[in-house]
Design a protein around this motif. Structure first.
Motif, PDB file in Angstrom:
ATOM      1  N   MET A  83       0.847  -1.193   0.000  1.00  0.00           N
ATOM      2  CA  MET A  83       0.000   0.000   0.000  1.00  0.00           C
ATOM      3  C   MET A  83       0.875   1.232   0.000  1.00  0.00           C
ATOM      4  SD  MET A  83      -2.953  -1.205   2.695  1.00  0.00           S
ATOM      5  CE  MET A  83      -1.876  -1.113   4.111  1.00  0.00           C
ATOM      6  N   ASN A  84       0.784   2.005  -1.060  1.00  0.00           N
ATOM      7  CA  ASN A  84       1.565   3.231  -1.201  1.00  0.00           C
ATOM      8  C   ASN A  84       0.635   4.442  -1.223  1.00  0.00           C
ATOM      9  OD1 ASN A  84       3.916   1.637  -1.459  1.00  0.00           O
ATOM     10  ND2 ASN A  84       3.659   1.516  -3.682  1.00  0.00           N
ATOM     11  N   SER A  85       1.206   5.599  -1.013  1.00  0.00           N
ATOM     12  CA  SER A  85       0.445   6.854  -1.040  1.00  0.00           C
ATOM     13  C   SER A  85      -0.809   6.755  -0.184  1.00  0.00           C
ATOM     14  CB  SER A  85       0.068   7.225  -2.482  1.00  0.00           C
ATOM     15  OG  SER A  85       1.228   7.349  -3.284  1.00  0.00           O
ATOM     16  N   LEU A  86      -0.651   6.258   1.009  1.00  0.00           N
ATOM     17  CA  LEU A  86      -1.794   6.058   1.889  1.00  0.00           C
ATOM     18  C   LEU A  86      -2.433   7.384   2.293  1.00  0.00           C
ATOM     19  CD1 LEU A  86      -0.329   3.156   3.989  1.00  0.00           C
ATOM     20  CD2 LEU A  86      -2.521   3.078   2.806  1.00  0.00           C
ATOM     21  N   GLN A  87      -3.744   7.335   2.402  1.00  0.00           N
ATOM     22  CA  GLN A  87      -4.532   8.510   2.754  1.00  0.00           C
ATOM     23  C   GLN A  87      -5.385   8.193   3.990  1.00  0.00           C
ATOM     24  OE1 GLN A  87      -4.045  11.433   1.197  1.00  0.00           O
ATOM     25  NE2 GLN A  87      -2.481  10.303   0.021  1.00  0.00           N
ATOM     26  N   PRO A  88      -5.830   9.224   4.708  1.00  0.00           N
ATOM     27  CA  PRO A  88      -6.650   8.966   5.895  1.00  0.00           C
ATOM     28  C   PRO A  88      -7.879   8.102   5.609  1.00  0.00           C
ATOM     29  CG  PRO A  88      -5.904  11.235   5.907  1.00  0.00           C
ATOM     30  CD  PRO A  88      -5.472  10.659   4.587  1.00  0.00           C
ATOM     31  N   GLU A  89      -8.431   8.206   4.426  1.00  0.00           N
ATOM     32  CA  GLU A  89      -9.613   7.397   4.088  1.00  0.00           C
ATOM     33  C   GLU A  89      -9.284   5.916   3.905  1.00  0.00           C
ATOM     34  OE1 GLU A  89      -8.605  10.194   2.587  1.00  0.00           O
ATOM     35  OE2 GLU A  89      -8.697  10.012   0.376  1.00  0.00           O
ATOM     36  N   ASP A  90      -8.016   5.568   3.908  1.00  0.00           N
ATOM     37  CA  ASP A  90      -7.616   4.165   3.870  1.00  0.00           C
ATOM     38  C   ASP A  90      -7.627   3.529   5.265  1.00  0.00           C
ATOM     39  OD1 ASP A  90      -5.182   5.140   1.455  1.00  0.00           O
ATOM     40  OD2 ASP A  90      -7.059   4.060   1.051  1.00  0.00           O
ATOM     41  N   THR A  91      -7.869   4.335   6.276  1.00  0.00           N
ATOM     42  CA  THR A  91      -7.912   3.815   7.642  1.00  0.00           C
ATOM     43  C   THR A  91      -9.042   2.806   7.803  1.00  0.00           C
ATOM     44  OG1 THR A  91      -6.960   5.824   8.593  1.00  0.00           O
ATOM     45  CG2 THR A  91      -8.273   4.440  10.056  1.00  0.00           C
ATOM     46  N   ALA A  92      -8.692   1.622   8.271  1.00  0.00           N
ATOM     47  CA  ALA A  92      -9.661   0.526   8.417  1.00  0.00           C
ATOM     48  C   ALA A  92      -8.959  -0.677   9.014  1.00  0.00           C
ATOM     49  CB  ALA A  92     -10.263   0.143   7.066  1.00  0.00           C
ATOM     50  N   VAL A  93      -9.761  -1.676   9.355  1.00  0.00           N
ATOM     51  CA  VAL A  93      -9.201  -2.994   9.649  1.00  0.00           C
ATOM     52  C   VAL A  93      -9.126  -3.741   8.323  1.00  0.00           C
ATOM     53  CG1 VAL A  93      -9.480  -5.164  10.896  1.00  0.00           C
ATOM     54  CG2 VAL A  93     -10.147  -2.994  11.973  1.00  0.00           C
ATOM     55  N   TYR A  94      -7.963  -4.303   8.045  1.00  0.00           N
ATOM     56  CA  TYR A  94      -7.748  -5.014   6.791  1.00  0.00           C
ATOM     57  C   TYR A  94      -7.748  -6.519   7.071  1.00  0.00           C
ATOM     58  CZ  TYR A  94      -6.748  -0.763   4.212  1.00  0.00           C
ATOM     59  OH  TYR A  94      -6.860   0.454   3.591  1.00  0.00           O
ATOM     60  N   TYR A  95      -8.520  -7.238   6.256  1.00  0.00           N
ATOM     61  CA  TYR A  95      -8.671  -8.677   6.407  1.00  0.00           C
ATOM     62  C   TYR A  95      -8.182  -9.401   5.165  1.00  0.00           C
ATOM     63  CZ  TYR A  95     -12.005  -7.434  10.103  1.00  0.00           C
ATOM     64  OH  TYR A  95     -12.605  -6.911  11.217  1.00  0.00           O
ATOM     65  N   CYS A  96      -7.580 -10.533   5.392  1.00  0.00           N
ATOM     66  CA  CYS A  96      -7.196 -11.441   4.326  1.00  0.00           C
ATOM     67  C   CYS A  96      -8.249 -12.553   4.264  1.00  0.00           C
ATOM     68  CB  CYS A  96      -5.822 -12.021   4.658  1.00  0.00           C
ATOM     69  SG  CYS A  96      -5.270 -13.347   3.619  1.00  0.00           S
ATOM     70  N   ALA A  97      -8.554 -13.015   3.054  1.00  0.00           N
ATOM     71  CA  ALA A  97      -9.543 -14.073   2.897  1.00  0.00           C
ATOM     72  C   ALA A  97      -9.107 -15.035   1.797  1.00  0.00           C
ATOM     73  CB  ALA A  97     -10.908 -13.485   2.564  1.00  0.00           C
ATOM     74  N   ALA A  98      -9.531 -16.291   1.925  1.00  0.00           N
ATOM     75  CA  ALA A  98      -9.205 -17.333   0.954  1.00  0.00           C
ATOM     76  C   ALA A  98     -10.489 -17.971   0.433  1.00  0.00           C
ATOM     77  CB  ALA A  98      -8.320 -18.401   1.588  1.00  0.00           C
ATOM     78  N   LYS A  99     -10.458 -18.319  -0.813  1.00  0.00           N
ATOM     79  CA  LYS A  99     -11.631 -18.865  -1.500  1.00  0.00           C
ATOM     80  C   LYS A  99     -11.235 -20.191  -2.108  1.00  0.00           C
ATOM     81  CE  LYS A  99     -14.590 -17.272  -5.292  1.00  0.00           C
ATOM     82  NZ  LYS A  99     -13.976 -17.956  -6.437  1.00  0.00           N
ATOM     83  N   ARG A 100     -12.039 -21.234  -1.885  1.00  0.00           N
ATOM     84  CA  ARG A 100     -11.664 -22.589  -2.281  1.00  0.00           C
ATOM     85  C   ARG A 100     -11.871 -22.870  -3.758  1.00  0.00           C
ATOM     86  NH1 ARG A 100     -14.299 -24.544   2.593  1.00  0.00           N
ATOM     87  NH2 ARG A 100     -16.116 -24.901   1.271  1.00  0.00           N
ATOM     88  N   ASP A 101     -11.511 -21.949  -4.596  1.00  0.00           N
ATOM     89  CA  ASP A 101     -11.425 -22.223  -6.023  1.00  0.00           C
ATOM     90  C   ASP A 101     -10.580 -21.154  -6.685  1.00  0.00           C
ATOM     91  OD1 ASP A 101     -14.860 -21.222  -6.249  1.00  0.00           O
ATOM     92  OD2 ASP A 101     -13.106 -19.991  -6.624  1.00  0.00           O
ATOM     93  N   TYR A 102     -10.465 -21.241  -8.013  1.00  0.00           N
ATOM     94  CA  TYR A 102      -9.460 -20.450  -8.701  1.00  0.00           C
ATOM     95  C   TYR A 102      -9.840 -18.987  -8.897  1.00  0.00           C
ATOM     96  CZ  TYR A 102      -8.011 -25.109 -10.290  1.00  0.00           C
ATOM     97  OH  TYR A 102      -7.629 -26.424 -10.356  1.00  0.00           O
ATOM     98  N   ASP A 103     -11.145 -18.713  -9.026  1.00  0.00           N
ATOM     99  CA  ASP A 103     -11.567 -17.446  -9.617  1.00  0.00           C
ATOM    100  C   ASP A 103     -11.549 -16.282  -8.655  1.00  0.00           C
ATOM    101  OD1 ASP A 103     -14.103 -19.284 -11.413  1.00  0.00           O
ATOM    102  OD2 ASP A 103     -12.044 -18.794 -12.000  1.00  0.00           O
ATOM    103  N   VAL A 104     -11.213 -15.144  -9.202  1.00  0.00           N
ATOM    104  CA  VAL A 104     -11.217 -13.895  -8.444  1.00  0.00           C
ATOM    105  C   VAL A 104     -12.654 -13.425  -8.257  1.00  0.00           C
ATOM    106  CG1 VAL A 104     -10.601 -11.458  -8.560  1.00  0.00           C
ATOM    107  CG2 VAL A 104      -8.926 -13.191  -9.218  1.00  0.00           C
ATOM    108  N   THR A 105     -12.978 -12.974  -7.083  1.00  0.00           N
ATOM    109  CA  THR A 105     -14.272 -12.359  -6.830  1.00  0.00           C
ATOM    110  C   THR A 105     -14.136 -11.290  -5.757  1.00  0.00           C
ATOM    111  OG1 THR A 105     -16.574 -12.716  -6.169  1.00  0.00           O
ATOM    112  CG2 THR A 105     -14.916 -14.057  -5.077  1.00  0.00           C
ATOM    113  N   ILE A 106     -15.025 -10.311  -5.802  1.00  0.00           N
ATOM    114  CA  ILE A 106     -14.990  -9.237  -4.809  1.00  0.00           C
ATOM    115  C   ILE A 106     -16.036  -9.438  -3.725  1.00  0.00           C
ATOM    116  CG2 ILE A 106     -14.116  -7.615  -6.525  1.00  0.00           C
ATOM    117  CD1 ILE A 106     -16.915  -6.338  -6.541  1.00  0.00           C
TER     118      ILE A 106
END
Length: 124
Positions: A83-106
């Motif tokens: 994470m570069n050029s961080l701004q105050p609006e980037d303030t949050a708790v950040y979570y990592c997640a894993a998905k049991r298949d190949y495809d990207v999803t949001i």
């Protein structure tokens, strides 16, 4: 079962950088798609970046595109969020997640495993 542990969060001034790491253990698989999400107080969980199993396909939220980079090292079972050029609006708790298949999803509901989160605070 897969365990995910995030690290690298902290307090940084606006314009600064942080690198988050997510170490996976347990019944891990390099074929899992991975995502980084964030949640600010009183807001929903937002996907800021996601990556497919190979690292060849990535997604970024519009708000972070050009500033954040997601990557993975399957040999180390680790996913990163630079994470570069961080701004105050980037303030949050950040979570990592894993998905049991190949495809990207949001969509958070399609992820199977979650870490406990790491706090990122950006001061102005």
């Amino acid at each position: 079962q897969v365990q995910l542990v995030e690290s690298g969060g902290g307090l940084v001034q606006a314009g600064g950088s942080l690198r988050l790491s997510c170490a996976a253990s347990g019944r891990t698989s390099s074929s899992y798609a991975m995502g980084w999400f964030r949640q600010a107080p009183m807001e929903g969980r937002e996907c800021v970046g996601a990556i497919d199993w190979s690292g060849g396909i990535t997604y970024y939220a519009h708000s972070v595109k050009g500033r954040f980079t997601i990557s993975r090292d399957n040999a180390k079972n680790t996913v990163y969020l630079q994470m570069n050029s961080l701004q105050p609006e980037d303030t949050a708790v950040y979570y990592c997640a894993a998905k049991r298949d190949y495809d990207v999803t949001i969509l958070p509901s399609l992820y199977d495993y979650w870490g406990q989160g790491t706090q990122v605070t950006v001061s102005s």
